[in-house]
Motif scaffolding. Structure first.
Motif, PDB file in Angstrom:
ATOM      1  N   THR A 160       0.809  -1.222   0.000  1.00  0.00           N
ATOM      2  CA  THR A 160       0.000   0.000   0.000  1.00  0.00           C
ATOM      3  C   THR A 160       0.843   1.274   0.000  1.00  0.00           C
ATOM      4  N   THR A 161       2.144   1.126  -0.216  1.00  0.00           N
ATOM      5  CA  THR A 161       3.010   2.309  -0.180  1.00  0.00           C
ATOM      6  C   THR A 161       4.090   2.256  -1.258  1.00  0.00           C
ATOM      7  N   GLU A 202       2.566   1.162   7.714  1.00  0.00           N
ATOM      8  CA  GLU A 202       1.380   1.990   7.963  1.00  0.00           C
ATOM      9  C   GLU A 202       1.704   3.477   7.856  1.00  0.00           C
ATOM     10  N   THR A 242       2.442   4.508   4.215  1.00  0.00           N
ATOM     11  CA  THR A 242       1.221   4.564   3.406  1.00  0.00           C
ATOM     12  C   THR A 242       0.536   5.919   3.523  1.00  0.00           C
ATOM     13  N   PRO A 250       1.593   6.961  -0.565  1.00  0.00           N
ATOM     14  CA  PRO A 250       0.690   5.899  -1.049  1.00  0.00           C
ATOM     15  C   PRO A 250       1.235   5.282  -2.327  1.00  0.00           C
TER      16      PRO A 250
END
Length: 236
Positions: free
Chosen positions: A27-28, A214, A217, A221
């Motif tokens: 997600t990153t 986390e 992200t 992103p």
């Protein structure tokens, strides 16, 4: 016995860490790498200083024992309350500098070799500031040696573990520092270091990777054309 970097994580742990990095990067656009080294520095100055101190101490003991043996008869003329005092007095009175100095010189080299083979002992002669600086410098060198600075958006992160010192350094590229405060990485490094000291290394590493993913992200992103630019394998 202290583990070597190549054996620090077993096969299943290596696989778990690899999968955790893969999951975190889904997600990153950030790139996470982990490296483990045996030690961050050889600390040659500590080895030399430690060898001198220990060989001097051992030589003092040896010459004192010789002096006591050579003059043991005089101990019989003292009562028990004076025994310890007399023992020490004899040791220093009869110890010859002509025996002591050659003993230091002879013992210096085997003691130095011992310190080189038992790195944990040499750390007794290394200051905490020196350790921290050595780990920091080794992490920076590794970041460039392994080409972790070559990511497209300068979003590479290195989780650096130094086994001997049991210290952790987390190093991020320019893009990382432009958006994420240093306090975040310091907290992650402290958590990871604690996990290593508690012998919960793999889980601590995976938890740190997940938290890094986390945070990355939020600021970086994933992009449609994202590719995996850094290895997800543990570098040792």
């Amino acid at each position: 016995m202290v583990k070597k970097a190549k054996d620090f994580f077993n096969q299943s742990e290596n696989e778990k860490i690899k999968n955790t990095i893969t999951q975190a990067e889904k997600t990153t656009a950030g790139e996470i790498a982990i490296m483990v080294v045996d030690e961050s520095d050889s600390y040659n100055e500590a080895v030399t200083f430690g060898a001198f101190i220990l060989s001097s101490f051992l030589s003092l003991i040896a010459t004192s024992i010789i002096a006591i043996i050579m003059n043991y008869k005089s101990l019989w003329f003292h009562n028990s309350s004076e025994y310890i005092y007399t023992l020490i007095s004899l040791a220093f009175s009869y110890s010859s500098i002509w025996i002591y100095i050659p003993s230091v010189f002879i013992l210096f080299f085997p003691v130095r070799l011992l310190l080189q083979r038992l790195p944990g002992i040499k750390l007794l002669f290394v200051s905490k500031d020196r350790e921290a600086e050595a780990v920091r410098e080794r992490a920076i060198r590794a970041f460039y040696e392994k080409g972790l600075y070559k990511t497209r958006d300068e979003t590479g992160i290195l989780l650096f573990l130094s086994i001997l010192e049991r210290k952790v350094w987390i190093l991020g590229d320019k893009g990382i520092h432009s958006k994420i405060d240093d306090n975040f990485w310091e907290l992650r490094a402290a958590e990871l270091s604690k996990g290593i000291k508690e012998k919960n290394c793999c889980d601590a590493v995976c938890a740190t990777i997940a938290k890094c993913g986390e945070e990355l992200t939020k600021h970086f992103p994933i992009k449609p054309d994202d590719t995996n630019e850094l290895t997800n394998e543990v570098i040792a």
